[in-house]
Design an enzyme around this catalytic site. Structure first.
Site, PDB file in Angstrom:
ATOM      1  N   LYS A   1     119.340 -14.374 -25.222  1.00 20.22           N
ATOM      2  CA  LYS A   1     119.127 -12.925 -25.162  1.00 20.22           C
ATOM      3  C   LYS A   1     117.934 -12.533 -23.952  1.00 20.22           C
ATOM      4  O   LYS A   1     118.039 -11.708 -23.261  1.00 20.22           O
ATOM      5  CB  LYS A   1     118.586 -12.335 -26.399  1.00 20.22           C
ATOM      6  CG  LYS A   1     117.904 -10.991 -26.407  1.00 20.22           C
ATOM      7  CD  LYS A   1     117.397 -10.333 -28.010  1.00 20.22           C
ATOM      8  CE  LYS A   1     116.562  -9.364 -27.834  1.00 20.22           C
ATOM      9  NZ  LYS A   1     115.390  -9.452 -26.944  1.00 20.22           N
ATOM     10  N   ASN A   2     117.088 -13.385 -24.071  1.00 17.71           N
ATOM     11  CA  ASN A   2     115.861 -13.076 -23.173  1.00 17.71           C
ATOM     12  C   ASN A   2     116.001 -13.814 -21.876  1.00 17.71           C
ATOM     13  O   ASN A   2     114.966 -13.681 -20.929  1.00 17.71           O
ATOM     14  CB  ASN A   2     114.662 -13.908 -24.059  1.00 17.71           C
ATOM     15  CG  ASN A   2     113.900 -13.276 -25.149  1.00 17.71           C
ATOM     16  OD1 ASN A   2     114.155 -12.102 -25.352  1.00 17.71           O
ATOM     17  ND2 ASN A   2     113.229 -13.973 -25.758  1.00 17.71           N
TER      18      ASN A   2
ATOM     19  N   ARG B   1     113.067  -1.896 -23.526  1.00 20.76           N
ATOM     20  CA  ARG B   1     112.331  -1.771 -22.551  1.00 20.76           C
ATOM     21  C   ARG B   1     112.706  -2.364 -21.148  1.00 20.76           C
ATOM     22  O   ARG B   1     112.183  -2.532 -20.017  1.00 20.76           O
ATOM     23  CB  ARG B   1     110.970  -2.470 -23.081  1.00 20.76           C
ATOM     24  CG  ARG B   1     109.977  -1.841 -24.076  1.00 20.76           C
ATOM     25  CD  ARG B   1     108.957  -2.704 -24.642  1.00 20.76           C
ATOM     26  NE  ARG B   1     108.289  -1.926 -25.690  1.00 20.76           N
ATOM     27  CZ  ARG B   1     107.185  -1.256 -25.231  1.00 20.76           C
ATOM     28  NH1 ARG B   1     106.741  -1.174 -24.069  1.00 20.76           N
ATOM     29  NH2 ARG B   1     106.547  -0.836 -26.438  1.00 20.76           N
TER      30      ARG B   1
ATOM     31  N   CYS C   1     110.974  -3.378 -30.318  1.00 19.36           N
ATOM     32  CA  CYS C   1     110.607  -3.740 -31.655  1.00 19.36           C
ATOM     33  C   CYS C   1     109.158  -3.326 -31.728  1.00 19.36           C
ATOM     34  O   CYS C   1     108.249  -3.902 -31.063  1.00 19.36           O
ATOM     35  CB  CYS C   1     110.658  -5.161 -32.147  1.00 19.36           C
ATOM     36  SG  CYS C   1     112.351  -5.508 -32.222  1.00 19.36           S
TER      37      CYS C   1
ATOM     38  N   ASP D   1     108.499 -15.874 -31.836  1.00 18.50           N
ATOM     39  CA  ASP D   1     109.693 -15.772 -32.329  1.00 18.50           C
ATOM     40  C   ASP D   1     110.371 -16.732 -33.274  1.00 18.50           C
ATOM     41  O   ASP D   1     111.373 -16.448 -34.067  1.00 18.50           O
ATOM     42  CB  ASP D   1     110.889 -15.532 -31.462  1.00 18.50           C
ATOM     43  CG  ASP D   1     110.799 -14.363 -30.637  1.00 18.50           C
ATOM     44  OD1 ASP D   1     110.188 -13.404 -30.885  1.00 18.50           O
ATOM     45  OD2 ASP D   1     111.186 -14.325 -29.514  1.00 18.50           O
TER      46      ASP D   1
ATOM     47  N   VAL E   1     100.176 -14.312 -30.259  1.00 20.05           N
ATOM     48  CA  VAL E   1     101.110 -13.663 -29.267  1.00 20.05           C
ATOM     49  C   VAL E   1     101.136 -11.892 -29.510  1.00 20.05           C
ATOM     50  O   VAL E   1     100.933 -11.219 -28.555  1.00 20.05           O
ATOM     51  CB  VAL E   1     102.425 -14.186 -28.986  1.00 20.05           C
ATOM     52  CG1 VAL E   1     103.403 -13.463 -28.087  1.00 20.05           C
ATOM     53  CG2 VAL E   1     102.375 -16.013 -28.620  1.00 20.05           C
TER      54      VAL E   1
END
EC number: 2.5.1.7
Length: 456
Positions: free
Chosen positions: A40-41, A114, A138, A328, A350
């Site tokens: 996804k990133n 975003r 989020c 994550d 983070v």
């Protein structure tokens, strides 16, 4: 209906998840095989990078998640033709018809994402202007766009804040800049890369993020014709070029999803083969997974994660940017730590508000305390700012069923794992949020033998 719930339901509808709730009968180990697609990133940023080209690109292993649908919609309203390739998970992106989009259309398509902020550099190169609405995401911590705007100003963008959003222009074009990040932000690093590659002159970025997804984006940009060097001291230098061509690329696997299913295997005393996962990008996670008491077998086509029997062990984890333990990864693993015999500590460095998911776990019987102090590691940037960013988990505890509501993407998947391990029947609502980053997670739960029903 609040906006977060609307976003969740809309996200679920876009990927075929029409139910709002999942009712899970817990206590059954997850066993079987699943297959990952691209991260996804990385995938969403690779789609944006296609804007920089003067011809079409092909991106493979694209997951069917709502964040991809959001970017696809944003590209569409900007005149980029996005079509499905001949095989599943392939996108063809043709930017030759790129054009400006109305602010209202951008706002409607972006939702809580975003990602529009990363459109700005490529659009300034292509059109000389860009628009972005107010941005969401989020609710796990401070993600201000002010630094992104300051970076764009350094490249020569003129930023105008309007009641409806932000308008940017580049009357004199964009030029190379020197940028030093106060923290190795992934988003800020992506912003610099996507803006610098076609800016006139040389850009030097210090304090850059070097996550595998960043390096894969660098690979894509180099395929397109960019000149980028990455030093070992987090310094990236980009020599701007006038022209970039389209790319053909297979996306890096989603290591966050891999870690999530690994944590689910451990917490449920199961056995899951995660197809597509690779050792190199999972090195830090694998070390911690083994310390907790989990076992894994590495194959050429994936990694098998399983509970080998016996007691799980407590650990001390401090999240960090790559090559550290990813933020994550900690939320799904916390569920397994409630099963460990002893006291574990998770120090989150983070995102300062990443423990919002813990309240539901406590309601389910977990023994978890949240603290403002930097516990179990070195002092971090949140230590003197009054944020609850350290967790102490005592175990082993047996979770019991409860009704919980998904707060954010990773926290939501953690709630799914908790419900899968709990005694009794739990209902997890607001599950559309999980579809932002986990492709076909309902089908994967079925493949792994979970006992559940969907509800509207």
């Amino acid at each position: 209906m609040n906006s977060l719930l609307q976003d969740a339901q809309a996200a679920g509808a876009r990927v075929g998840l029409t139910a709002e709730k999942i009712t899970i009968n817990g206590g059954r180990p997850l066993r079987g095989r699943i297959q990952l697609k691209g991260a996804k990133n990385l995938v969403t940023k690779a789609m944006v990078a296609a804007l920089l080209a003067d011809g079409p690109s092909e991106l493979r292993d694209v997951p069917d998640i709502s964040d991809v649908r959001v970017v696809r919609g944003l590209l569409d309203i900007h005149g980029v033709k996005v079509t499905d390739g001949p095989e599943e998970g392939v996108l063809l992106l043709d930017p030759t018809g790129v054009e400006s989009a109305h602010m209202a259309d951008i706002d409607a398509h972006a939702g809580s994402s975003r990602i529009p902020i990363l459109f700005c550099g490529p659009l300034l190169h292509a059109l000389g202007e860009a628009f972005i609405p107010d941005l969401g995401g989020c609710r796990i911590g401070d993600r201000p766009i002010d630094f992104h705007l300051e970076v764009l100003r350094r490249f020569g963008a003129v930023v105008e804040k309007l009641p409806s959003g932000i308008r940017m222009t580049a009357p004199n074009g964009l030029h190379g800049a020197k940028v030093e990040l106060p923290y190795p932000s992934v988003g800020a690093t992506e912003q610099v890369l996507l803006t610098a590659v076609k800016s006139d002159g040389i850009t030097e970025l210090r304090g850059a993020a070097i996550e595998p997804e960043i390096m894969d984006l660098v690979n894509i940009l180099q395929k397109m014709g960019a000149i980028i060097t990455v030093d070992t001291d987090r310094v990236i230098r980009i020599e701007g070029v006038q022209r970039l061509t389209g790319y053909s690329h297979t996306a890096l696997f989603d290591r966050n999803e891999a870690a999530s299913w690994a944590a689910a295997a451990l917490a449920t005393e199961g056995d899951i083969f995660v197809g597509g996962a690779r050792q190199a990008e999972m090195l830090t996670f694998l070390n911690v997974f083994r310390k907790v008491g989990g076992a894994f077998d590495i194959a050429d086509d994936g990694i098998r994660f399983y509970h080998p029997g016996g007691d799980l062990k407590p650990v001390v984890i401090e999240t960090d940017v790559h090559p550290g333990f990813m933020t994550d990864w900690q939320q799904p693993l916390v569920i397994a730590l409630t099963k460990a015999k002893g006291v574990s500590i998770v120090h989150e460095t983070v995102y300062e508000q990443r423990f919002g998911f813990v309240d539901a776990l406590v309601d389910m019987g977990a023994t978890i305390e949240i603290h403002k102090e930097c516990l179990g590691g070195h002092p971090c940037r949140f230590g003197q700012r009054n944020f609850n960013h350290s967790a102490v988990i005592a175990g082993p505890t047996v979770l019991h069923a409860a009704d919980v509501e998904v707060p954010d993407l990773r926290g939501g998947f953690s709630h799914l794992i908790a419900a899968l391990t709990a005694n009794g029947r739990s209902t997890v609502s607001n599950v559309g949020i999980i579809s932002r980053g986990y492709e076909n997670f309902i089908s994967k739960l079925q493949q792994l033998g979970a006992d559940f029903v969907l509800e509207n």
